[in-house]
Design a protein around this motif. Structure first.
Motif, short mmCIF file in Angstrom:
data_model
loop_
_atom_site.label_atom_id
_atom_site.label_comp_id
_atom_site.label_asym_id
_atom_site.label_seq_id
_atom_site.Cartn_x
_atom_site.Cartn_y
_atom_site.Cartn_z
N THR A 1 0.96 -1.37 -6.59
CA THR A 1 0.64 -1.42 -6.48
C THR A 1 -1.20 -1.73 -5.82
O THR A 1 -2.44 -2.25 -7.04
CB THR A 1 1.13 -3.52 -6.27
N LEU A 2 -1.09 -1.12 -4.95
CA LEU A 2 -2.17 -0.88 -4.07
C LEU A 2 -3.07 0.67 -4.55
O LEU A 2 -3.67 0.63 -3.48
CB LEU A 2 -1.81 -1.75 -2.96
N ALA A 3 -2.25 1.70 -4.97
CA ALA A 3 -3.04 2.45 -4.32
C ALA A 3 -4.22 3.34 -5.02
O ALA A 3 -4.19 2.97 -6.86
CB ALA A 3 -1.90 3.76 -5.51
N GLY A 4 -4.81 3.29 -4.28
CA GLY A 4 -6.18 3.98 -5.26
C GLY A 4 -7.12 3.25 -5.09
O GLY A 4 -8.18 2.79 -6.06
N VAL A 5 -6.90 1.82 -4.63
CA VAL A 5 -7.85 0.38 -4.75
C VAL A 5 -8.54 0.06 -2.73
O VAL A 5 -7.35 0.11 -2.52
CB VAL A 5 -6.96 -0.91 -5.46
N GLU A 6 -9.32 -0.07 -3.26
CA GLU A 6 -10.50 -0.76 -1.81
C GLU A 6 -9.37 -1.96 -1.80
O GLU A 6 -9.55 -2.58 -2.53
CB GLU A 6 -11.35 -0.57 -2.03
N PRO A 7 -9.10 -2.36 -0.54
CA PRO A 7 -8.52 -3.75 0.32
C PRO A 7 -9.39 -5.00 -1.16
O PRO A 7 -8.91 -5.66 -1.06
CB PRO A 7 -8.43 -3.25 1.24
N TRP A 8 -10.64 -4.94 -1.10
CA TRP A 8 -11.49 -5.54 -0.85
C TRP A 8 -11.81 -5.14 -2.52
O TRP A 8 -12.87 -6.31 -3.12
CB TRP A 8 -13.15 -5.30 -0.53
N GLU A 9 -11.73 -4.92 -3.58
CA GLU A 9 -11.56 -4.33 -4.90
C GLU A 9 -10.35 -4.81 -4.95
O GLU A 9 -10.44 -4.99 -6.32
CB GLU A 9 -12.56 -3.10 -5.23
N ALA A 10 -9.06 -4.81 -5.05
CA ALA A 10 -7.85 -5.53 -4.96
C ALA A 10 -7.96 -6.81 -6.11
O ALA A 10 -8.37 -8.01 -5.18
CB ALA A 10 -6.40 -5.25 -4.59
N ASP A 11 -7.19 -7.06 -6.98
CA ASP A 11 -6.70 -8.42 -7.68
C ASP A 11 -5.40 -9.07 -6.84
O ASP A 11 -5.95 -10.03 -6.97
CB ASP A 11 -6.31 -7.60 -8.92
N ARG A 12 -4.93 -8.29 -6.42
CA ARG A 12 -3.82 -8.43 -5.20
C ARG A 12 -3.85 -7.79 -3.90
O ARG A 12 -4.93 -6.98 -4.35
CB ARG A 12 -2.44 -7.88 -6.29
N GLU A 13 -3.10 -8.70 -2.85
CA GLU A 13 -3.26 -8.22 -1.69
C GLU A 13 -1.75 -9.02 -1.38
O GLU A 13 -1.07 -10.12 -1.51
CB GLU A 13 -4.02 -9.25 -1.11
N VAL A 14 -1.27 -7.80 0.14
CA VAL A 14 0.06 -8.84 0.81
C VAL A 14 -0.70 -9.43 1.78
O VAL A 14 -2.08 -9.34 2.88
CB VAL A 14 -0.07 -6.93 1.95
N VAL A 15 0.21 -10.48 1.34
CA VAL A 15 -0.01 -12.11 2.68
C VAL A 15 1.37 -11.59 3.95
O VAL A 15 2.16 -11.69 2.97
CB VAL A 15 0.09 -13.19 1.91
N SER A 16 1.41 -12.41 5.06
CA SER A 16 2.17 -11.85 5.99
C SER A 16 2.53 -13.25 5.66
O SER A 16 1.72 -14.85 5.37
CB SER A 16 1.12 -12.18 7.36
N LEU A 17 4.13 -12.86 5.81
CA LEU A 17 4.90 -13.60 6.04
C LEU A 17 4.90 -14.71 7.00
O LEU A 17 5.21 -16.04 6.58
CB LEU A 17 6.52 -13.91 5.65
N ALA A 18 4.03 -14.74 7.89
CA ALA A 18 4.08 -15.66 8.82
C ALA A 18 2.93 -16.88 8.17
O ALA A 18 3.12 -18.22 9.38
CB ALA A 18 3.51 -15.15 10.49
N LEU A 19 2.39 -16.51 7.35
CA LEU A 19 1.44 -17.68 7.27
C LEU A 19 2.02 -18.68 6.13
O LEU A 19 1.36 -19.74 6.33
CB LEU A 19 0.03 -16.74 6.69
N ALA A 20 3.22 -18.24 5.79
CA ALA A 20 4.05 -19.53 5.03
C ALA A 20 4.52 -20.22 5.32
O ALA A 20 5.76 -20.00 6.86
CB ALA A 20 4.99 -18.62 3.90
N ASP A 21 4.89 -21.17 5.17
CA ASP A 21 5.45 -22.75 6.45
C ASP A 21 7.42 -22.43 5.19
O ASP A 21 7.73 -22.84 6.01
CB ASP A 21 4.91 -23.63 6.71
#
Length: 266
Positions: free
Chosen positions: A215-235
């Motif tokens: 999903t994230l191959a070849g895309v700069e993180p700040w230009e991607a439509d999606r991102e990975v979020v840490s599970l530690a931030l979910a309650d």
């Protein structure tokens, strides 16, 4: 329509929810039920073209490991159709709560349309929020469209932040860009973050790693439509089994590990 053309049509289509994507793909895969080699190629092709869909990878993995692929396809379709995630979310949200959502989430959108008492802050990430605002404005309730610059303020002002993901694994969850910031703001201000993950979204580590890499191959993180979020931030996580802890949600998955899906599509 020829099954190959059907798959190409599905792969090119956009704006579909996960249930529609799985349903259309399953319909095409039924034609390969007696062609094991063709079935593997078809599954690889769809995964390569729609790499961010956990339910699609779940469908392909279950079908390729089944003794009777056609029966397994029908079972997956039934489980997807009977998914109660949106219903559980509608039951669990507090009365007259203020909720913050990003973009145009499918399951969350279904929930918000079930409930007319909620105050909804829709952050217009990727220019998709106005679609949800328009649909909710046609019903009872209160809804406001929030510019991306107001994401932090919206998250901090809510009673709960709802983040929907089509792919969850031990390493986090994949969500629309801006979700990490919203979750971080909510986490630091004491606002609960609920991860919404429907049927087929939770993957085992190898499948999750492969999905994120593609999903994230070849895309700069700040230009991607999606991102990975840490599970530690979910309650909490709202899924097919209701409102559960993060550990409970990611502790079990019915998605097999299928290395053949990681190969390049033919």
């Amino acid at each position: 329509m020829h099954p190959i053309e059907h798959l190409r049509y599905v792969a090119r289509s956009s704006g579909w929810g996960q249930e529609s994507l799985v349903r259309e793909t399953a319909g095409a895969l039924l034609s390969f039920g007696h062609d094991p080699a063709g079935l593997v190629t078809a599954c690889r092709s769809m995964i390569a073209r729609r790499p961010s869909s956990g339910p699609l990878m779940w469908l392909a993995a279950r079908v390729l490991t089944a003794a009777d692929p056609r029966s397994e396809i029908r079972m997956c379709l039934r489980e997807m159709t009977e998914d109660k995630t949106a219903r559980f979310l509608a039951l669990e949200l507090p009365v007259e709560a203020t909720v913050c959502v990003l973009g145009r989430p499918d399951l969350v959108g279904d929930t918000l349309r079930r409930r007319g008492d909620l105050h909804v802050l829709v952050v217009d990430v990727l220019g998709e929020g106005h679609h949800l605002v328009r649909r909710l404005s046609e019903q009872d309730g209160w809804v406001a469209e929030v510019a991306e610059s107001g994401l932090g303020a919206a998250a901090a002002s809510a009673d709960v932040v709802l983040l929907e993901s089509a792919a969850v694994g031990p390493g986090g969850f994949l969500a629309v860009s801006g979700s990490r910031a919203a979750a971080a703001v909510a986490h630091t201000t004491g606002v609960p973050v609920w991860l919404v993950a429907g049927r087929g979204a939770v993957l085992p580590a190898p499948m999750w790693d492969a999905l994120v890499a593609r999903t994230l191959a070849g895309v700069e993180p700040w230009e991607a439509d999606r991102e990975v979020v840490s599970l530690a931030l979910a309650d909490m996580v709202v899924g097919p089994e209701g409102l559960v802890t993060v550990a409970e949600a990611v502790g079990e998955t019915d998605c097999p590990v299928v290395p053949e899906l990681f190969c390049a599509a033919d």
